[in-house]
Design an enzyme around this catalytic site. Sequence first.
Site, short mmCIF file in Angstrom:
data_model
loop_
_atom_site.label_atom_id
_atom_site.label_comp_id
_atom_site.label_asym_id
_atom_site.label_seq_id
_atom_site.Cartn_x
_atom_site.Cartn_y
_atom_site.Cartn_z
N LYS A 1 10.12 16.48 20.12
CA LYS A 1 8.75 16.40 19.61
C LYS A 1 7.76 16.48 20.75
CE LYS A 1 8.64 13.62 15.37
NZ LYS A 1 8.25 12.30 14.83
N SER B 1 -1.05 10.11 12.59
CA SER B 1 -1.40 10.52 13.96
C SER B 1 -1.86 11.99 14.00
CB SER B 1 -0.22 10.31 14.90
OG SER B 1 0.08 8.95 14.98
N HIS C 1 -0.90 1.90 11.63
CA HIS C 1 0.17 1.26 12.41
C HIS C 1 -0.17 -0.21 12.67
CE1 HIS C 1 0.95 5.47 14.32
NE2 HIS C 1 1.89 5.26 13.45
N ARG D 1 4.08 5.34 3.49
CA ARG D 1 2.80 5.73 2.90
C ARG D 1 2.98 6.29 1.50
NH1 ARG D 1 1.13 8.98 8.11
NH2 ARG D 1 3.38 9.02 8.10
P1 ADP Z 1 7.45 8.65 13.54
O1 ADP Z 1 7.32 9.93 14.30
O2 ADP Z 1 8.64 7.84 13.94
O3 ADP Z 1 7.30 8.76 12.05
P2 ADP Z 1 4.80 7.52 13.61
O4 ADP Z 1 4.10 7.02 14.83
O5 ADP Z 1 4.21 8.68 12.90
O6 ADP Z 1 6.27 7.76 14.10
O7 ADP Z 1 4.96 6.34 12.55
C1 ADP Z 1 5.63 5.15 12.88
C2 ADP Z 1 5.85 4.36 11.61
O8 ADP Z 1 4.59 4.00 11.04
C3 ADP Z 1 6.57 5.11 10.49
O9 ADP Z 1 7.38 4.20 9.80
C4 ADP Z 1 5.45 5.63 9.62
O10 ADP Z 1 5.88 5.84 8.29
C5 ADP Z 1 4.51 4.44 9.71
N1 ADP Z 1 3.12 4.83 9.44
C6 ADP Z 1 2.47 5.91 9.90
N2 ADP Z 1 1.21 5.95 9.43
C7 ADP Z 1 1.06 4.85 8.65
C8 ADP Z 1 -0.01 4.33 7.86
N3 ADP Z 1 -1.18 4.95 7.77
N4 ADP Z 1 0.19 3.17 7.21
C9 ADP Z 1 1.40 2.55 7.28
N5 ADP Z 1 2.47 2.99 7.98
C10 ADP Z 1 2.30 4.13 8.66
#
Ligand code: ADP
Length: 165
Positions: free
Chosen positions: A40, A127, A16, A89
């Site tokens: 969620k 996460s 992130h 990703r």
């Molecule tokens: P959500 O539940 O909205 O997917 P996340 O916190 O899992 O929320 O992810 C927020 C954003 O960050 C999403 O666009 C996700 O694809 C992106 N993201 C998550 N992990 C990574 C990573 N390792 N590298 C780049 N972007 C990521």
Amino acid sequence: MKAVYPGSFDPVHNGHIDIIERAAKIFDEVIVAVALNREKKALLTCEERVGLLKEACRHLANVTVDYFEGLLVDYAQRVGAPVVVRGLRAISDFEYELQMALTNKRLNEKIEMMFIMASGEHSFIGSSIIKELAGLKAPLNGLVPPAVEKLLKTKLQRKRAGGGA
Ligand code: ADP
């Protein structure tokens, strides 16, 4: 131009942060917004997620942290951001993101979704895997900011002791 970077951030990790840092170079202002979704079940509270993000983004002058409930496009419009940034990703992210992007376009055609590809170094981080590793007491250095590792340890210990999340 202003952009919103929304997500669950449960918890924020280095994948992130990489996207936030890169978005901060492209846009004049980036609002990292914790999306509160009753469907969620999150490990961290909204306050904890916002606090960890604030700490992780302290070095970025044009980044602020906020949270919202309800439709993302409504939030983006309310804060005056015509762009929503998401990270991508793998192909597995793509299908969901495409569905969301098309849905959001239908809801508000003025809001544009933009995607930043995950860097090779961070593309495997998510996460869920972070929480799984923390639960197994694996080291998280290099994957999350130190404050995240510390809070996860405390939370999971408390959970194991029967104190809840
Ligand atoms: P959500 O539940 O909205 O997917 P996340 O916190 O899992 O929320 O992810 C927020 C954003 O960050 C999403 O666009 C996700 O694809 C992106 N993201 C998550 N992990 C990574 C990573 N390792 N590298 C780049 N972007 C990521």
